[in-house]
Design an enzyme around this catalytic site. Structure first.
Site, PDB file in Angstrom:
ATOM      1  N   ALA A 248       0.796  -1.226   0.000  1.00 30.16           N
ATOM      2  CA  ALA A 248       0.000   0.000   0.000  1.00 30.16           C
ATOM      3  C   ALA A 248       0.825   1.271   0.000  1.00 30.16           C
ATOM      4  O   ALA A 248       0.376   2.318  -0.477  1.00 30.16           O
ATOM      5  CB  ALA A 248      -0.948   0.002   1.206  1.00 30.16           C
ATOM      6  N   GLY A 251      -0.511   4.991   0.327  1.00 27.02           N
ATOM      7  CA  GLY A 251      -1.956   4.864   0.259  1.00 27.02           C
ATOM      8  C   GLY A 251      -2.666   5.481  -0.916  1.00 27.02           C
ATOM      9  O   GLY A 251      -3.895   5.601  -0.892  1.00 27.02           O
ATOM     10  N   GLY A 252      -1.957   5.834  -1.995  1.00 32.09           N
ATOM     11  CA  GLY A 252      -2.622   6.455  -3.136  1.00 32.09           C
ATOM     12  C   GLY A 252      -3.703   5.590  -3.753  1.00 32.09           C
ATOM     13  O   GLY A 252      -4.840   6.019  -3.939  1.00 32.09           O
ATOM     14  N   LYS A 253      -3.372   4.334  -4.043  1.00 35.51           N
ATOM     15  CA  LYS A 253      -4.365   3.436  -4.633  1.00 35.51           C
ATOM     16  C   LYS A 253      -5.388   2.986  -3.588  1.00 35.51           C
ATOM     17  O   LYS A 253      -6.552   2.736  -3.932  1.00 35.51           O
ATOM     18  CB  LYS A 253      -3.672   2.243  -5.284  1.00 35.51           C
ATOM     19  N   ASP A 318       0.654  -3.886  -5.995  1.00 32.34           N
ATOM     20  CA  ASP A 318       1.339  -2.792  -6.678  1.00 32.34           C
ATOM     21  C   ASP A 318       2.812  -2.938  -6.329  1.00 32.34           C
ATOM     22  O   ASP A 318       3.309  -2.339  -5.387  1.00 32.34           O
ATOM     23  CB  ASP A 318       0.763  -1.457  -6.197  1.00 32.34           C
ATOM     24  N   CYS A 371       4.784   0.192 -12.112  1.00 32.64           N
ATOM     25  CA  CYS A 371       4.969   1.410 -12.903  1.00 32.64           C
ATOM     26  C   CYS A 371       6.256   1.265 -13.697  1.00 32.64           C
ATOM     27  O   CYS A 371       7.098   2.166 -13.743  1.00 32.64           O
ATOM     28  CB  CYS A 371       4.970   2.663 -12.026  1.00 32.64           C
TER      29      CYS A 371
END
Length: 436
Positions: A248, A251-253, A318, A371
């Site tokens: 996480a 915490g953006g997503k 992620d 990314c």
């Protein structure tokens, strides 16, 4: 600050950046925090010079070597002189004025540096003889990987990664609509336009200090690249589900997932860094999110994973990655990356994916995302996972994408985003479903 003092500050910052693994934005923030007397215009000018140095380093090095000064031309000072000559069109007189030993100014060029100035006089930074990796400013050893990935479009793809990124925001659907956010930002003289793909996305015409903006303080908007928002959409988390954001971070997503779930259901935000999880706390509070539980893990094999195997509808991985898709924002990353970094990250990603997959319940789905634009971390990683976990299958994005939204990945088994084709950062995402 005088123009010369700005250059001196930029050189000092570049020396710090090249001697550290800390991200450039963090180094800049610390530097200006220690020097609060530096005004906003000067901060902007110094930062712009630093980022220009990082974006054009490959071309500057090529010119210095071409003119016979490669042996002594790889210091921050030499490269800065090259940048001023080649990109900004400075001449020897301007260099003498900027590098004059004055208070807070750079010292005068030494004989080698004088030779570099004379050798570069009158040349533009671009040249037809520059190879693809030079004109787009990335390491030569990466070119075979990128050419294999993009084929004949490699030049366009890499050129798009060599320009500054826009500032994207995500509208917090828990706090208001996109139209409401546009109106709120306009009250602070900030013009925002809807992004092409994400129904929550806004793109600003210019960068602003959001911490001073009412819409940000109220939790109506968050900084998040449109591509990152699309990864959250692909996950397909709905109200009432149980969801894990396995890596996480800040915490953006997690925030985007919570908004999509209308604050209903349960999200477990996991990370191995207490600092990153603590950073998420303020963001969650400001956004009005209350269905998230933060969990600090010892490693990807934390005992908590085994105890909760098969308990979640959706899992997002992620994964830590090279960040090659974010070079528009983090141009320093291209010069810090090594082949050994890729080897180590691919191994870590595989371990994380294997462990996180245990959390998915029968019929549930997992999104593996990076990314990165490198196949080693993306398609090859998914191929390895599927070979070891035959109970999972790939769900093409076209089969899972909301019908009322434009689909950036209407064809193919995976979602692959790039600045050249989608106007986002470079992202990869695979949607994997566990059999019933």
């Amino acid at each position: 600050m005088t123009p010369a003092a700005r250059i001196a500050a930029a050189i000092e910052l570049v020396e710090r950046i090249e001697g550290s693994r800390t991200p450039t934005d963090a180094i800049l923030a610390d530097y200006f925090r220690e020097r609060r007397y530096i005004g906003s215009k000067d901060r902007g000018a110094v930062s712009e010079t630093v980022y220009a140095y990082l974006r054009r380093r490959g071309q500057v090095d090529w010119w210095i070597a071409r003119q016979g000064w490669g042996r002594v031309g790889t210091t921050p000072r030499a490269r800065m002189l090259g940048l001023l000559m080649l990109e900004r069109g400075a001449d020897a007189g301007e260099i003498a004025h900027l590098f004059d030993d004055g208070p807070y100014h750079p010292r005068r060029p030494n004989p080698d540096e004088q030779g570099i100035v004379q050798a570069l006089a009158g040349y533009p930074i671009g040249h037809p003889d520059q190879p693809a990796w030079v004109s787009a400013n990335y390491p030569e050893w990466l070119h075979p990987r990128l050419e294999a990935q993009f084929g004949t479009t490699v030049a366009d793809e890499m050129a798009a990664l060599d320009v500054p990124a826009p500032l994207d925001l995500r509208v917090n659907a828990l706090a208001g609509s996109r139209d409401a956010a546009i109106t709120a930002l306009a009250r602070d003289q900030i013009r925002a336009v809807p992004t092409q793909w994400s129904p929550w996305g806004l793109r600003l015409e210019k960068r602003v200090a959001l911490q001073t903006v009412a819409a940000w303080k109220a939790g109506l908007v968050e900084v998040q690249d449109e591509g990152s928002q699309l990864v959250a959409i692909l996950l397909g988390a709905r109200a009432g589900m149980r969801v894990v954001d396995f890596c996480a971070g800040a915490g953006g997503k997690t925030l985007a997932i919570a908004a999509g779930m209308e604050n209903k259901g349960q999200i477990i935000a996991c990370d191995t860094s207490a600092k990153r999880l603590d950073g998420a706390t303020l963001r969650l509070r400001r956004a009005g999110v209350h269905n998230v539980e933060r969990r600090l893990m010892e490693s990807e094999r934390d005992k908590w994973v085994k105890r909760h195997a098969g308990a979640f509808d959706r899992v997002l991985v992620d994964a830590p990655c090279t960040g090659t898709g974010t070079w528009r924002r983090n141009p320093d990353g291209r010069w810090r990356l090594s082949e050994q970094d890729i080897v180590e990250l691919v191994d870590l990603q595989g371990r994380i994916l294997d462990s996180a997959a245990r959390l998915v319940k029968p019929g549930g789905r997992l999104v593996y995302a990076t990314c990165s634009i490198l196949a080693d971390e993306n398609e090859a990683q998914v191929d390895r996972f599927l070979a070891a976990h035959p109970g999972f299958r790939v769900v093409p994005p076209a089969d899972a994408w909301p019908a009322d939204l434009p689909n950036p990945a209407a064809e193919g088994p995976y979602m692959r985003l790039t600045p050249a084709r989608h106007g986002t950062d470079g992202f990869f995402a695979a949607l994997l479903e566990r059999g019933v």
